[in-house]
Design a protein around this motif. Structure first.
Motif, PDB file in Angstrom:
ATOM      1  N   PRO A 132       0.834  -1.209   0.000  1.00  0.00           N
ATOM      2  CA  PRO A 132       0.000   0.000   0.000  1.00  0.00           C
ATOM      3  C   PRO A 132       0.865   1.254   0.000  1.00  0.00           C
ATOM      4  CG  PRO A 132       0.002  -1.022   2.172  1.00  0.00           C
ATOM      5  CD  PRO A 132       0.745  -1.951   1.272  1.00  0.00           C
ATOM      6  N   ALA A 133       0.552   2.197  -0.891  1.00  0.00           N
ATOM      7  CA  ALA A 133       1.254   3.476  -0.942  1.00  0.00           C
ATOM      8  C   ALA A 133       0.420   4.585  -0.325  1.00  0.00           C
ATOM      9  CB  ALA A 133       1.603   3.834  -2.387  1.00  0.00           C
ATOM     10  N   VAL A 134      -0.899   4.560  -0.563  1.00  0.00           N
ATOM     11  CA  VAL A 134      -1.836   5.535  -0.008  1.00  0.00           C
ATOM     12  C   VAL A 134      -3.048   4.767   0.490  1.00  0.00           C
ATOM     13  CG1 VAL A 134      -3.306   7.506  -0.525  1.00  0.00           C
ATOM     14  CG2 VAL A 134      -1.047   7.376  -1.553  1.00  0.00           C
ATOM     15  N   GLN A 135      -3.494   5.081   1.705  1.00  0.00           N
ATOM     16  CA  GLN A 135      -4.572   4.311   2.316  1.00  0.00           C
ATOM     17  C   GLN A 135      -5.676   5.226   2.830  1.00  0.00           C
ATOM     18  OE1 GLN A 135      -3.102   0.916   4.826  1.00  0.00           O
ATOM     19  NE2 GLN A 135      -1.138   1.999   4.701  1.00  0.00           N
ATOM     20  N   ASP A 136      -6.806   5.240   2.105  1.00  0.00           N
ATOM     21  CA  ASP A 136      -8.027   5.930   2.539  1.00  0.00           C
ATOM     22  C   ASP A 136      -7.753   7.386   2.914  1.00  0.00           C
ATOM     23  OD1 ASP A 136     -10.758   6.035   3.053  1.00  0.00           O
ATOM     24  OD2 ASP A 136     -10.496   5.601   5.186  1.00  0.00           O
TER      25      ASP A 136
END
Length: 584
Positions: free
Chosen positions: A25-29
């Motif tokens: 994951p690079a960007v989460q929510d």
């Protein structure tokens, strides 16, 4: 963290965006909003997700889920519809430039690419060259520009069509202080005079205080966001009773998010012993006709933390490589622990530990394998190495993880392991080349605690960095610029010397700070925005404080406060650079 409220006045709206590369994951929510006419900062260490978010907002990259609206256009479904209204400057020193083309040819190319009308293009080009101070260099190939000049040219190319929304990915990383200051003056001029909206990323938390609002990113998640001044005020005071810096805000937010204890502030080291450990005189290094290091002289004492501050290309790494025997000096001399450099390399190396800027560990080897490899390189006996191994594991907080690959470690832990390998053989002198670059604030503070602990044991440490706020941890500093030392001394002595010659800053707070800046600039042309506050350099603070209050009262503009602020280390560095440039 709960998503912020997104209003109709938001020019950019990021809603529950997620992006992964394969299974990482690079960007989460992530959710946030950017208002028209503000400077919004995305802050965080390497790998936090800043560049991924910038590419998504610019329509270069599609998210796995979520929505992004830029000027009411959904860039996740129709990125081309917004391209004419935005400018995007990618990360890297002039990465969007063509090195074989001249300054003028690069700007011409981007003007044609953006289909800017000829008359408008010539006017914009002249204004940009003047504001970036690149006009004298229009015929110089981009490949022959310094890092700061490359970034200014990249900014010209990004702004040639005068976009209303500007995305800047780490625009000032590694550039010299004057170029960084000029960069921010241009950004603030665009915001105040043209109403532009700027979104930028940075890992410099002291620099980020110039943003109106910020979002703090850690491992792809936002851990805090809001107006810069309010975040600092909400965090309370630091250990010395001062308003919290953004670094302290970040550390406290990280600790709350990850349940990691807040590390203690870095304790200032004891005074070094009077025994000289490193002595350098007129050290010079040339690569062909280019002089990378120009007649550098200094002395470092036992147990001293000596900082080399300067931008990329200043000559810091070249000096370290000459002292460690990797490069042969073109001229000058030096000695380490009484041994001349370049003549008795094997004896000197037994006293040295070196943590390089680019390569310190073998990422495909396990933790213990890296330590044992370095032990053999340093000629340690098996018994001595096995005795030392658990001490290094404890230093890096890696007990029980001896078989873990170095490449799988978080950057901060990996840097601590690299330091452990550098001091494995108990050297008397340690060279650290930009050891904290890209690490998160907690890891950076912990790393400096280790450095101070080593100095307290009598180890002499020479550390290079381009983080100006790290100067406070050094007992003495050398400011390097274009291969020369332009300032040398204790941090507070250098700051006081600069302040005595150039004055302090008045900081003006007002809810209508843009209008206040426009009202004051005819009288104070050196006034500039620092977030939502205005800074004015002055040698007569009492007189100017009264005049500013009178001017704003006459203009009918509200004034919340006028305070005096000391020069920052960046201001100090700029003073010494200019002193050298204007010296006869």
């Amino acid at each position: 963290m709960a998503a912020p409220s997104l209003t109709q006045s938001s020019l950019i709206e990021v809603q529950q965006v997620t992006k992964a590369y394969r299974h990482t994951p690079a960007v989460q929510d992530v959710s946030f909003a950017v208002q028209a006419g503000e400077v919004f900062g995305l802050l965080g260490p390497d790998g936090a997700g800043k560049s991924t978010l910038m590419q998504i907002m610019a329509g270069v990259l599609r998210p796995d889920s979520g929505r992004v609206h830029v000027a009411s256009v959904d860039v996740t479904t129709d990125p081309e519809a917004i391209k004419s209204r935005i400018g995007y400057m990618p990360q890297g020193l002039g990465l969007n430039l063509y090195d074989a083309l001249s300054v003028a040819e690069n700007i011409d190319f981007f003007g044609h690419l953006r289909e800017v009308p000829a008359e408008v293009f010539q006017r914009h080009k002249a204004e940009l060259l003047a504001s970036t101070q690149l006009a004298p260099f229009v015929e110089r190939p981009a490949g022959q520009l310094s890092g700061g000049m490359r970034q200014k040219l990249a900014l010209c190319c990004t702004l040639i069509h005068l976009p209303e929304i500007i995305f800047l990915d780490e625009p000032t990383t590694g550039v010299d202080p004057i170029s960084r200051r000029d960069f921010w003056l241009i950004i603030n001029r665009l915001v105040v005079e043209q109403g532009a909206t700027v979104v930028l990323t940075t890992s410099y938390l002291d620099e980020a205080e110039r943003c109106h609002r910020v979002a703090l990113l850690h491992k792809g998640r936002i851990i805090a966001q809001g107006e810069t001044a309010r975040l600092q005020a909400a965090a309370g005071s630091d250990s010395q009773g001062r308003i919290c810096s953004l670094e302290e805000v970040f550390i406290r937010a990280m600790a709350q998010e990850t349940a990691v204890p807040i590390p203690e502030p870095v304790a200032l080291c004891t005074q070094p012993r009077p025994e000289p450990m490193i002595q350098v005189e007129e050290l010079t290094k040339k690569f062909g006709a280019f002089t990378a290091v120009d007649r550098v002289s200094f002395t470092i004492y036992q147990g001293e933390i000596f900082g080399f501050l300067g931008p990329n290309g200043a000559g810091k790494t070249t000096v370290i490589k000459m002292l460690t025997g990797i490069l042969k000096p073109s001229r000058g001399r030096g000695c380490i622990a009484g041994l001349p450099i370049g003549k008795d390399g094997s004896r000197i190396k037994a006293h040295l530990g070196y943590m390089s800027q680019k390569f310190s560990l073998y990422r495909d080897l396990a933790v213990a394998e890296n330590i044992r490899l370095y032990g053999r390189v340093y000629g340690m006996s098996r018994v001595a190495l096995e005795t030392r191994l658990p001490e290094i594991l404890a230093l890096a907080d890696l007990q029980g993880q001896e078989d873990r690959l170095a490449g799988d470690l978080p950057l901060g832990i990996r840097q601590r392991l690299a330091l452990g390998c550098a001091i494995l053989h108990r050297p008397r002198v340690v060279f650290l080349d930009e050891p904290t670059s890209g690490v998160d604030p907690i890891a950076r503070r912990q790393f400096w605690q280790l450095i101070c602990s080593l100095a307290g044991q009598g180890v002499t440490i020479m550390v290079s960095t381009h983080y100006m706020d790290e100067a406070q941890y050094c007992q003495r500093l050398a400011f390097m610029h274009q291969g020369r030392i332009v300032g040398l001394g204790a941090p507070e002595e250098l700051r006081q010397q600069a302040e005595a010659a150039s004055g302090q800053h008045l900081e003006i707070s007002s809810p209508q700070f843009r209008q206040v800046l426009r009202a004051l600039q005819p009288y104070y042309p050196r006034a500039f925005l620092h977030g939502s506050r205005i800074h004015i350099p002055t040698k007569t603070p009492d007189q100017d404080r009264q005049q500013i209050a009178d001017l704003l009262q006459s203009a009918g503009l509200p004034l919340a406060a006028i305070t005096t602020t000391p020069l920052t280390m960046e201001d100090t560095f700029i003073y010494f650079i200019q002193e050298q440039q204007y010296a006869p």
